[in-house]
Enzyme design. Structure first.
Site: not given
Lengths: 184, 184
Positions: B35-37, B102-103
């Protein structure tokens, strides 16, 4: 889950500890070192949030986020706790993200339980002795009632008066001391 | 400590795995969900940073901060890794602090070692097959040399050509795919 917590200033800590020992269960003693940070682009003093890295004497490290207080009386907040494996890496990440360390608070904390209450007796560097009484609820509508119950319990069982309630967090107290010193 | 890493696009993954098995040590296989932020007040796409919460198939959860690339060739970054006890609380804290997810990238990853190299064969959702070859150094002056060594090793031992180097991160590739779709 909401944490309902009332904090009191304590003038005679030996008296309080003597009373607690007569009816509450002693859980343990610990030393805690709390590193508080401010957000890179909003002021937690204004938004009433906090992010804290806590180092326990045992070596355990936790990160806590506290959301804004939902009720003026007592301290009800949304709170997240995360156990992490490294204080230095966690502080490294926070600083790399632009969080600024604003205070380090060291305290000796003794923990007791009684019924649904967790009771802390804190000796805080620079601030003195405090008592915190805490309980948890899933029902936000119960908060006012639970705060009243804590007040009544503190008065009856520990002889603590309502006017010794300390609504500020240790962080707010430390920061206001710093400001007072800055104004001298 | 600097991580020196080169990533290659792979067209025939069975050929690569066959070659790896003949000389490298197989470490294990895992499924990873990343999980990207993005930061609440700066754009990591511009500052070339990343914050990632990784859930391993084993149940382990890590938080990684990657600083800006220090060298264009290969990928050298300052990196912090923290093991945490709860993905949901960690993501809860990041979102409360204003970080935006974001992804999410899911991959199957097989890990091999050979000498000082860690070698990953990745099957990434939506992106395909990749090979990553990684080594560590304390000496930033050695980075160019180490990248050259990785290139030579990939060519000689795995038959991989320089033109299959993929300089973008999985996050950049996923985001650019999303943008491409958005432009259709």
């Amino acid at each position: 889950m909401f944490e309902v917590e009332v904090k009191f200033r304590v003038s005679d800590v030996n008296d309080i500890v003597g009373k607690l020992r007569s009816f509450a269960t002693y859980v343990g003693n610990d030393v805690e070192e709390d590193h508080y940070f401010n957000h890179p682009c909003r002021d937690f003093a204004t938004t009433d949030e906090a992010i804290r890295v806590r180092l326990y004497g045992s070596g355990k490290v936790t990160v806590t986020y506290k959301g804004p207080r939902l009720s003026g009386e007592g301290k009800v907040r949304v709170e997240y706790n995360i156990d992490v494996d490294s204080a230095s890496n966690t502080i490294g990440v926070l600083k790399a993200l632009g969080f600024r360390e604003i205070a380090v608070i060291r305290k000796e904390r003794a923990e007791y339980t009684y019924g649904n209450y967790t009771i802390y007796v804190d000796k805080v560097n620079e601030l003195g002795d405090f008592l915190e009484i805490e309980t948890l609820t899933n029902d936000q509508g119960m908060v006012g009632e639970l705060v009243k119950n804590i007040m009544g319990f503190a008065r009856r069982n520990l002889g603590i008066k309502e006017d010794s309630v300390e609504p500020k967090t240790y962080l707010e107290l430390i920061l206001s001391k710093g400001q007072a010193r800055g104004n001298e």
